[in-house]
Design a protein around this motif. Structure first.
Motif, mmCIF file in Angstrom:
data_model
loop_
_atom_site.group_PDB
_atom_site.id
_atom_site.type_symbol
_atom_site.label_atom_id
_atom_site.label_comp_id
_atom_site.label_asym_id
_atom_site.label_seq_id
_atom_site.Cartn_x
_atom_site.Cartn_y
_atom_site.Cartn_z
ATOM 1 N N LEU A 13 -7.732 -2.828 8.895
ATOM 2 C CA LEU A 13 -7.010 -1.578 8.688
ATOM 3 C C LEU A 13 -7.013 -1.334 7.188
ATOM 4 N N VAL A 14 -7.266 -0.105 6.769
ATOM 5 C CA VAL A 14 -7.229 0.235 5.350
ATOM 6 C C VAL A 14 -6.025 1.132 5.123
ATOM 7 N N LEU A 15 -5.209 0.772 4.157
ATOM 8 C CA LEU A 15 -3.992 1.498 3.844
ATOM 9 C C LEU A 15 -4.078 2.006 2.415
ATOM 10 N N SER A 16 -3.896 3.302 2.222
ATOM 11 C CA SER A 16 -3.820 3.863 0.874
ATOM 12 C C SER A 16 -2.393 3.698 0.373
ATOM 13 N N ALA A 17 -2.269 3.237 -0.872
ATOM 14 C CA ALA A 17 -0.945 3.032 -1.465
ATOM 15 C C ALA A 17 -0.973 3.509 -2.907
ATOM 16 N N SER A 18 0.022 4.284 -3.296
ATOM 17 C CA SER A 18 0.070 4.766 -4.674
ATOM 18 C C SER A 18 0.417 3.639 -5.646
ATOM 19 N N SER A 19 1.050 2.576 -5.155
ATOM 20 C CA SER A 19 1.375 1.412 -5.983
ATOM 21 C C SER A 19 1.035 0.153 -5.198
ATOM 22 N N ASP A 40 -8.798 -5.324 -9.027
ATOM 23 C CA ASP A 40 -8.310 -4.076 -9.598
ATOM 24 C C ASP A 40 -8.245 -2.977 -8.537
ATOM 25 N N GLY A 41 -7.036 -2.624 -8.126
ATOM 26 C CA GLY A 41 -6.839 -1.535 -7.183
ATOM 27 C C GLY A 41 -6.973 -1.888 -5.713
ATOM 28 N N PHE A 42 -7.195 -3.153 -5.375
ATOM 29 C CA PHE A 42 -7.359 -3.559 -3.974
ATOM 30 C C PHE A 42 -6.633 -4.871 -3.719
ATOM 31 N N ALA A 43 -6.155 -5.031 -2.491
ATOM 32 C CA ALA A 43 -5.628 -6.313 -2.023
ATOM 33 C C ALA A 43 -6.054 -6.490 -0.575
ATOM 34 N N TRP A 44 -6.425 -7.708 -0.229
ATOM 35 C CA TRP A 44 -6.809 -8.039 1.135
ATOM 36 C C TRP A 44 -5.760 -8.982 1.684
ATOM 37 N N LEU A 45 -5.105 -8.562 2.782
ATOM 38 C CA LEU A 45 -4.078 -9.358 3.433
ATOM 39 C C LEU A 45 -4.551 -9.678 4.848
ATOM 40 N N ARG A 46 -3.947 -10.671 5.459
ATOM 41 C CA ARG A 46 -4.345 -11.053 6.803
ATOM 42 C C ARG A 46 -3.107 -11.317 7.646
ATOM 43 N N THR A 47 -3.160 -10.834 8.901
ATOM 44 C CA THR A 47 -2.084 -11.089 9.855
ATOM 45 C C THR A 47 -2.257 -12.488 10.442
ATOM 46 N N ALA A 48 -1.250 -12.959 11.150
ATOM 47 C CA ALA A 48 -1.308 -14.282 11.770
ATOM 48 C C ALA A 48 -2.452 -14.392 12.772
ATOM 49 N N ASP A 49 -2.828 -13.281 13.404
ATOM 50 C CA ASP A 49 -3.919 -13.331 14.384
ATOM 51 C C ASP A 49 -5.272 -12.954 13.787
ATOM 52 N N GLY A 50 -5.337 -12.846 12.461
ATOM 53 C CA GLY A 50 -6.619 -12.687 11.799
ATOM 54 C C GLY A 50 -7.062 -11.283 11.437
ATOM 55 N N ARG A 58 -4.584 4.127 -4.439
ATOM 56 C CA ARG A 58 -5.100 5.479 -4.678
ATOM 57 C C ARG A 58 -4.045 6.452 -4.180
ATOM 58 N N PRO A 59 -4.189 7.733 -4.479
ATOM 59 C CA PRO A 59 -3.197 8.677 -3.965
ATOM 60 C C PRO A 59 -3.085 8.558 -2.443
ATOM 61 N N ALA A 60 -1.866 8.547 -1.963
ATOM 62 C CA ALA A 60 -1.614 8.373 -0.536
ATOM 63 C C ALA A 60 -0.943 9.622 0.021
ATOM 64 N N VAL A 61 -1.385 10.028 1.190
ATOM 65 C CA VAL A 61 -0.783 11.165 1.884
ATOM 66 C C VAL A 61 -0.343 10.674 3.253
ATOM 67 N N ALA A 62 0.948 10.591 3.439
ATOM 68 C CA ALA A 62 1.483 10.109 4.713
ATOM 69 C C ALA A 62 1.487 11.221 5.741
ATOM 70 N N ALA A 109 6.674 2.595 1.161
ATOM 71 C CA ALA A 109 7.005 3.329 -0.059
ATOM 72 C C ALA A 109 6.231 4.640 -0.199
ATOM 73 N N ASP A 110 5.076 4.755 0.474
ATOM 74 C CA ASP A 110 4.291 5.989 0.439
ATOM 75 C C ASP A 110 4.586 6.913 1.607
#
Length: 120
Positions: A13-19, A40-50, A58-62, A109-110
């Motif tokens: 899943l890719v999530l845009s976040a202003s911060s 720079d500008g990216f983070a990769w996280l993982r859920t318990a199920d992978g 980047r600018p985020a529009v909810a 937050a976005d």
């Protein structure tokens, strides 16, 4: 013999976040997703199920009509309290839904909608 096509698996899943730091406070700090790496500008996280959640600063529009990721976790009420303390907001307080799950709907937050479901 004809090969059976593979069923797609949810890869990311890719999530845009202003911060990036605000997003990490919620998704890693509150939900406990594992931060695998940041750049720079990216983070990769993982859920318990992978499943991977890539946060792209980047600018985020909810949108309330967009995709809403749903995370299953224990102690839903405490998680919602931590979510709010970390800068998120509650849309729907924890409650049993007509389909039987105990769920809360929150915003990050976005303003992105996120569903939190209590694990039994």
């Amino acid at each position: 013999m004809t090969a059976t096509p593979a069923t797609p698996a949810l890869h990311r899943l890719v999530l845009s976040a202003s911060s990036l730091s605000d997003a990490l406070a919620l998704y890693a700090g509150v939900l406990g997703l594992t931060v695998e790496r940041t750049t720079d500008g990216f983070a990769w996280l993982r859920t318990a199920d992978g499943v991977e959640l890539m946060v792209h600063e980047r600018p985020a529009v909810a949108s309330d009509a967009a995709v809403a990721p749903t995370f299953a976790l224990p102690a839903l009420d405490a998680a919602v309290d931590r979510w709010v303390a970390a800068g998120g907001a509650v849309v729907d307080a924890p409650a049993v839904q007509p389909w039987g799950e105990r769920m809360a709907v929150v915003r990050d937050a976005d303003g992105h909608i996120v569903c939190l479901v209590e694990q039994p």
